[in-house]
Design an enzyme around this catalytic site. Structure first.
Site, PDB file in Angstrom:
ATOM      1  CG  HIS A   1      -0.800 -10.360 -16.164  1.00  0.00           C
ATOM      2  ND1 HIS A   1      -2.081 -10.767 -16.461  1.00  0.00           N
ATOM      3  CD2 HIS A   1      -0.928  -9.298 -15.333  1.00  0.00           C
ATOM      4  CE1 HIS A   1      -2.948  -9.986 -15.848  1.00  0.00           C
ATOM      5  NE2 HIS A   1      -2.274  -9.075 -15.156  1.00  0.00           N
TER       6      HIS A   1
ATOM      7  CD  GLU B   1      -5.366 -11.285  -4.866  1.00  0.00           C
ATOM      8  OE1 GLU B   1      -5.283 -10.092  -4.539  1.00  0.00           O
ATOM      9  OE2 GLU B   1      -4.616 -11.798  -5.725  1.00  0.00           O
TER      10      GLU B   1
ATOM     11  CG  HIS C   1      -3.458 -12.859  -1.891  1.00  0.00           C
ATOM     12  ND1 HIS C   1      -3.416 -11.714  -1.122  1.00  0.00           N
ATOM     13  CD2 HIS C   1      -2.820 -12.555  -3.054  1.00  0.00           C
ATOM     14  CE1 HIS C   1      -2.791 -10.752  -1.785  1.00  0.00           C
ATOM     15  NE2 HIS C   1      -2.403 -11.240  -2.959  1.00  0.00           N
TER      16      HIS C   1
END
Length: 508
Positions: free
Chosen positions: A290, A356, A381
């Site tokens: 993350h 994104e 993305h």
């Protein structure tokens, strides 16, 4: 100064003369042959534009075009509306039903906690023995498997064993439906439920927390991965690259397994699935962390990825940073950690989420540039790529494909009408693109057919044809992490499936 003035004046006069000549010439009827040539050049440049179709493929292409023409008369036109409001319409679409049959190649952008349908999770995983649930103060749920009642957790009710809880309920079906709603973003009124990007992302991240305790329990984890491969295979997908985070699988007594154990499970389950389905090519893992974490944590994760790739080169494809870009730290922020493979002279491919966002010109927006500076193999993305002409040109030159996940982009409020998705520009320019589904569990989908529908009918418009679909499927193999010999094998298997698909459907 005077010479500069006269030089500028001279250039201006020359430009005015050219404009006057143009106006004079343009007053006559434009040459229809030149018009046809320009249209053909544009069509040839788009994705699939240079694909030569066989006679049978041309017959199916003609049918698809007719079906799409009818689709565009539907009110509401599905790609123009929120997916949650039109999923039932798409499911009845003849175009969608054909796309379900189509061999789509590979799924290259799916996150492991959101791989399997919510129905399976609730009706299979939560009915297993020793499954406990607690209800958070924020209106979500957490799960945990345990031989004894788990210790209380801050922010949550006391734990209840699900079999005991269901035994006390009058309407178990309604309860199970409510659990499914807790494991998906799907709702009949998405605009009210998620008025802003912040609102939908907050709910999005809570669902991942809820899923974690459910799918990382070892018996569920193993069945979950196999079920995920099964759902993809049933949607005519033959290869998977899965983003996997740092959650550790746990046993009933609470003991946990390290990442190496999980990688072995992924490899063994894939081999089991291939043994039962010989035309399935396999799966690989993209290790992810993350982007909200510290530089030191990311550096540690990069080192772990290097070590695991050395030990499991056939399983681990590379590394990625995940999480919301708008509120997370940028790729450039982690430049020290991400430079580690180069410093150690190790080859760790990157597959970065980048772009994104609709925050044009921000540090977050520059993730597109930084992903390419770190030699990303693909761009996850890439929603903002069209705002970066230099990066766009570089990614095309290098063959860095954009992982297009249209339903995800719409649900997470980057675009409302998918006809306006910036990927339309990339597709018309023949930029490398692959289609994927990001988080099917959360969006109420399985496989890739829904996303292919949105790309084919909405983003591509009437210009998108069977050649477009064919090249998108081929791209998914071409831009995968498979070694050359395995790509060749995958292409051969896919071509056989494609030929059968054409033969079975060209004369409908």
């Amino acid at each position: 100064m005077q010479s500069l003035f006269w030089h500028t004046s001279s250039r201006t006069a020359h430009l005015v003369l050219l404009i006057l000549v143009c106006i004079k010439e343009c007053m006559s009827m434009p040459d229809p042959h030149q018009r046809d040539l320009m249209l053909k050049q544009e069509l040839a440049q788009q994705i699939g534009g240079s694909v030569e179709l066989t006679q049978a493929e041309e017959q199916l292409d003609s049918l698809l075009h007719q079906l799409k023409m009818k689709e565009m008369t539907i009110s509401p036109f599905p790609p123009a509306k929120h997916f949650f409001k039109v999923r039932h319409i798409i499911q009845k679409s003849p175009v969608f039903k054909l796309l379900q049959k189509m061999p789509k190649g590979a799924a290259l952008h799916i996150h492991s906690p959101a791989l399997v349908s919510a129905d399976w999770l609730v009706l299979n995983a939560t009915y297993r023995p020793h499954c406990y649930i607690c209800f958070t103060w924020e209106g979500s749920v957490w799960f945990q498997f345990s031989a004894h009642t788990p210790l209380p957790r801050l922010g949550c009710s006391l734990w209840s064993r699900l079999d005991t809880l269901r035994a006390r309920l009058r309407d178990v079906t309604a309860f199970d439906n409510s659990l499914m709603q807790n494991l998906t973003l799907f709702t009949d009124d998405p605009e009210t439920a998620y008025p802003t990007q912040d609102a939908v992302w907050e709910r999005f991240e809570k669902i991942f927390v809820a899923l974690s305790g459910l799918i990382t329990y070892v018996p569920v984890f193993k069945d979950y991965i196999y079920q995920g491969l099964k759902e993809l295979y049933e949607d005519n997908i033959m290869y998977l690259e899965l983003r996997v985070g740092q959650s550790r699988a746990y046993e009933l007594d609470g003991t946990t397994h390290d990442k190496a154990w999980s990688l072995e499970v992924y490899r063994n389950l894939t081999e089991q699935f291939r043994a039962a389905h010989p035309d399935f090519i396999g799966s690989r893992i993209i290790y992810s962390i993350h982007r909200s974490l510290s530089v030191s944590k990311v550096k540690q994760a990069v080192q772990e990825a290097i070590d695991m790739q050395r030990q499991y080169p056939d399983v681990l494809a590379g590394f990625d940073l995940v999480g919301r870009e708008d509120t997370g730290r940028s790729i450039w922020y982690f430049r020290e950690a991400l430079s580690l493979p180069s410093e150690l002279k190790k080859d760790l491919p990157f597959y970065f989420h980048a772009g994104e966002t609709d925050l044009d010109g921000t540090e977050v927006d520059r993730n597109i540039i930084d992903a390419l500076l770190f030699n990303t193999s693909r761009i996850g993305h890439g929603f903002a790529l069209v705002h970066h002409p230099v990066a766009k040109k570089l990614s095309r030159t290098r063959g860095v494909a954009v992982e297009l996940c249209p339903i995800s982009n719409q649900v997470l409020k980057l675009v409302s009408d998918l006809r306006n998705h910036p990927a339309g520009v990339l597709m018309s320019d023949g930029h490398p693109v692959v289609v994927s589904s990001d988080d099917p569990t959360l969006f109420g989908t399985t496989g890739l057919s829904y996303d292919f529908y949105e790309v084919f009918v909405g983003i591509g418009g009437l210009s998108a044809n069977l050649g477009t679909l064919k090249e998108l499927a081929i791209n998914s193999i071409r831009y995968s992490s498979l070694l050359p010999e395995l790509k060749d094998k995958a292409m051969k298997v896919w071509q056989e499936k494609w030929d059968k698909f054409i033969a079975d459907n060209s004369k409908l």
